[in-house]
Write a protein that holds these residues in place. Sequence first.
Motif, PDB file in Angstrom:
ATOM      1  N   TYR A 264      10.581   7.882  -0.221  1.00 15.96           N
ATOM      2  CA  TYR A 264      11.230   6.634   0.209  1.00 15.96           C
ATOM      3  C   TYR A 264      12.354   6.903   1.197  1.00 15.96           C
ATOM      4  N   ALA A 265      13.069   8.013   1.027  1.00 14.08           N
ATOM      5  CA  ALA A 265      14.103   8.359   2.003  1.00 14.08           C
ATOM      6  C   ALA A 265      13.481   8.548   3.384  1.00 14.08           C
ATOM      7  N   LEU A 266      12.342   9.210   3.443  1.00 14.31           N
ATOM      8  CA  LEU A 266      11.650   9.410   4.715  1.00 14.31           C
ATOM      9  C   LEU A 266      11.123   8.093   5.269  1.00 14.31           C
ATOM     10  N   TYR A 267      10.613   7.226   4.396  1.00 18.66           N
ATOM     11  CA  TYR A 267      10.048   5.933   4.801  1.00 18.66           C
ATOM     12  C   TYR A 267      11.080   5.084   5.532  1.00 18.66           C
ATOM     13  N   PHE A 268      12.259   4.969   4.965  1.00 22.57           N
ATOM     14  CA  PHE A 268      13.274   4.136   5.595  1.00 22.57           C
ATOM     15  C   PHE A 268      13.959   4.859   6.763  1.00 22.57           C
ATOM     16  N   ARG A 269      14.072   6.154   6.678  1.00 26.43           N
ATOM     17  CA  ARG A 269      14.731   6.910   7.750  1.00 26.43           C
ATOM     18  C   ARG A 269      13.929   6.857   9.043  1.00 26.43           C
ATOM     19  N   THR A 270      12.607   6.877   8.935  1.00 28.48           N
ATOM     20  CA  THR A 270      11.755   6.891  10.125  1.00 28.48           C
ATOM     21  C   THR A 270      11.490   5.494  10.670  1.00 28.48           C
ATOM     22  N   GLY A 271      12.027   4.457  10.018  1.00 26.13           N
ATOM     23  CA  GLY A 271      11.835   3.102  10.514  1.00 26.13           C
ATOM     24  C   GLY A 271      10.519   2.479  10.121  1.00 26.13           C
ATOM     25  N   SER A 272       9.809   3.082   9.145  1.00 18.34           N
ATOM     26  CA  SER A 272       8.540   2.501   8.694  1.00 18.34           C
ATOM     27  C   SER A 272       8.764   1.228   7.887  1.00 18.34           C
ATOM     28  N   GLY A 273       9.932   1.114   7.239  1.00 10.94           N
ATOM     29  CA  GLY A 273      10.255  -0.084   6.471  1.00 10.94           C
ATOM     30  C   GLY A 273      11.227  -0.963   7.230  1.00 10.94           C
ATOM     31  N   LEU A 274      11.804  -1.943   6.541  1.00  7.31           N
ATOM     32  CA  LEU A 274      12.813  -2.799   7.156  1.00  7.31           C
ATOM     33  C   LEU A 274      13.945  -1.963   7.743  1.00  7.31           C
TER      34      LEU A 274
ATOM     35  N   ARG B 209       0.823  -1.211   0.000  1.00  9.39           N
ATOM     36  CA  ARG B 209       0.000   0.000   0.000  1.00  9.39           C
ATOM     37  C   ARG B 209       0.855   1.259   0.000  1.00  9.39           C
ATOM     38  N   PHE B 210       1.964   1.232   0.742  1.00  9.88           N
ATOM     39  CA  PHE B 210       2.836   2.406   0.731  1.00  9.88           C
ATOM     40  C   PHE B 210       3.426   2.613  -0.657  1.00  9.88           C
ATOM     41  N   SER B 211       3.883   1.528  -1.271  1.00 11.02           N
ATOM     42  CA  SER B 211       4.406   1.625  -2.635  1.00 11.02           C
ATOM     43  C   SER B 211       3.374   2.213  -3.578  1.00 11.02           C
ATOM     44  N   MET B 212       2.117   1.759  -3.447  1.00 11.16           N
ATOM     45  CA  MET B 212       1.040   2.285  -4.283  1.00 11.16           C
ATOM     46  C   MET B 212       0.844   3.775  -4.040  1.00 11.16           C
ATOM     47  N   THR B 213       0.852   4.175  -2.784  1.00 10.58           N
ATOM     48  CA  THR B 213       0.630   5.584  -2.453  1.00 10.58           C
ATOM     49  C   THR B 213       1.687   6.473  -3.091  1.00 10.58           C
ATOM     50  N   VAL B 214       2.946   6.028  -3.036  1.00 11.28           N
ATOM     51  CA  VAL B 214       4.018   6.822  -3.629  1.00 11.28           C
ATOM     52  C   VAL B 214       3.867   6.898  -5.147  1.00 11.28           C
ATOM     53  N   MET B 215       3.572   5.767  -5.784  1.00 16.37           N
ATOM     54  CA  MET B 215       3.431   5.769  -7.239  1.00 16.37           C
ATOM     55  C   MET B 215       2.265   6.634  -7.695  1.00 16.37           C
ATOM     56  N   VAL B 216       1.115   6.465  -7.054  1.00 15.20           N
ATOM     57  CA  VAL B 216      -0.052   7.260  -7.443  1.00 15.20           C
ATOM     58  C   VAL B 216       0.216   8.746  -7.202  1.00 15.20           C
ATOM     59  N   GLY B 217       0.843   9.063  -6.066  1.00 17.56           N
ATOM     60  CA  GLY B 217       1.152  10.459  -5.780  1.00 17.56           C
ATOM     61  C   GLY B 217       2.120  11.057  -6.778  1.00 17.56           C
ATOM     62  N   ALA B 218       3.188  10.307  -7.097  1.00 19.02           N
ATOM     63  CA  ALA B 218       4.204  10.824  -8.012  1.00 19.02           C
ATOM     64  C   ALA B 218       3.652  11.021  -9.421  1.00 19.02           C
ATOM     65  N   PHE B 219       2.918  10.030  -9.906  1.00 16.45           N
ATOM     66  CA  PHE B 219       2.425  10.144 -11.278  1.00 16.45           C
ATOM     67  C   PHE B 219       1.243  11.102 -11.374  1.00 16.45           C
ATOM     68  N   GLY B 220       0.464  11.219 -10.294  1.00 13.84           N
ATOM     69  CA  GLY B 220      -0.570  12.246 -10.276  1.00 13.84           C
ATOM     70  C   GLY B 220       0.033  13.633 -10.305  1.00 13.84           C
ATOM     71  N   LEU B 221       1.103  13.836  -9.518  1.00 13.98           N
ATOM     72  CA  LEU B 221       1.811  15.122  -9.548  1.00 13.98           C
ATOM     73  C   LEU B 221       2.370  15.399 -10.933  1.00 13.98           C
ATOM     74  N   ASN B 222       2.879  14.356 -11.595  1.00 11.40           N
ATOM     75  CA  ASN B 222       3.413  14.521 -12.945  1.00 11.40           C
ATOM     76  C   ASN B 222       2.345  15.044 -13.897  1.00 11.40           C
ATOM     77  N   ILE B 223       1.138  14.496 -13.817  1.00 15.95           N
ATOM     78  CA  ILE B 223       0.059  14.945 -14.688  1.00 15.95           C
ATOM     79  C   ILE B 223      -0.284  16.412 -14.423  1.00 15.95           C
ATOM     80  N   LEU B 224      -0.381  16.760 -13.153  1.00 17.00           N
ATOM     81  CA  LEU B 224      -0.695  18.150 -12.810  1.00 17.00           C
ATOM     82  C   LEU B 224       0.379  19.107 -13.317  1.00 17.00           C
ATOM     83  N   LEU B 225       1.629  18.703 -13.159  1.00 21.02           N
ATOM     84  CA  LEU B 225       2.714  19.569 -13.622  1.00 21.02           C
ATOM     85  C   LEU B 225       2.790  19.617 -15.147  1.00 21.02           C
ATOM     86  N   ASP B 226       2.444  18.507 -15.823  1.00 21.79           N
ATOM     87  CA  ASP B 226       2.353  18.546 -17.289  1.00 21.79           C
ATOM     88  C   ASP B 226       1.366  19.620 -17.726  1.00 21.79           C
TER      89      ASP B 226
END
Length: 444
Positions: A214-224, A168-185
């Motif tokens: 992803y840097a924040l995800y791993f830095r805060t201990g949310s991932g492995l 779900r986190f991976s999905m959130t990042v992908m949807v957010g990034a590509f949604g932002l890309n569309i808006l910026l396009d």
Amino acid sequence: MSALAESAAAELGDPRLPRLVLRLAGPAVVGISAHSLQMVANALFVAGLGPAAVASVALVQSMTLAVAALGYGIGIGTASVVSRALGRGDGRAAGEAAALGLALTLPAGALALALLLPDVEAALRLFGAPASVVATARAYAPLAVIATAVMLVHIVGGFIARAEASARFSMTVMVGAFGLNILLDALFILGWGWGIEGAGWATLVSQAAAAAAYALYFRTGSGLRLRLCLRRAAGIVREILAVGASASAAALLAALSLVLLIRAAAAEGEAAVAALGLALRILDFGMLPVLGLCSGAEAVLGFAHGAGDRARLDRALRLVLAMAAAYALAWSTVAILCARQLLAPLAPDAATLALAVRASNAIETAFPLWAVAAVVLTRFQATGAAHRAAALSFAPQGCALPALLLALVPAWGFEGVVASRALADAAACLLALLLLAAGRRRDA
């Protein structure tokens, strides 16, 4: 084992396989489909800039696929090692593999920039760009290359998150990034009138945002818990690269096949290049959900192999094959019946549209066969069957496609170009089934 690793292992060991596969693959399908929608939206914005701009995006996409191939290889290899380590109950090894996988994105990105940025125009010509397209792509290509180098963190981070059951986190990042890309396009191309350069800036900004997430995800201990053990690093890197090499080879060969296809189409003119690019973009729209399914299923397959549960591995493979084949048959039927309606908004003129419809119909016929080969390749990668994965990655695109282009294009022209792609996908399916059967006999 850490609490997070124990939670991931418990989830990946869920006895309800259909529910588990859907729970992991569903977010991956949604996220990767968001990438597909972003590509279609980008094509809609660029279509108004003319055939040269459409052809430029298609050519630069083939160039950046070669960069992304490095990330896919590292990501798939890392996810394979992580999921198998969790299957063995070794959370420390999983964290070490995740850390090394992310670290490998730095030299990979630096290598891509060093090879492509010093002379982007020469790289475009190498990838088959006509002179008019090189001139149009000059402002877009460097930004797209830098964005793809940054995207390596996004790609590898996503594979690690899915391998530890954080789809779900991976999905959130992908949807957010590509949604932002569309808006910026929309903002950069239509609002501020930056033209094709705006598409490059939109991609770069959105991928930088994903890497930061992803840097924040791993830095805060949310991932492995990421950890480096120099004593074991060389062995883990070799294991990552042994599996990842076949994945990178597959992606690089996909980029090479796109180059070969575009170079063959270029003999028919700028409209043929644009038409082929549009047909492949519609194909990508259908392919990405299958890739999402495979990405989610890799963790299930790798965990079962690591746990030594052959029956579970076989059940999971049959389930994913059935899901991929059913979807691919449905998609190819819709894509063929509705080809004109799907391609019309993306085509800059009627001549390009007519060629794109012919190309799409031919390529889509083999899509279900490609889907079967993709699932079998995922099985080989997830279980560390590096030699079989390498054979399946190389033979169809590295051998079959060039031979088919040489045989068919002189006689059939543009039809020979698209027929070569369809027949190469059919060859991949046949080889996948043969390798799978041979592997079962060997393991019996």
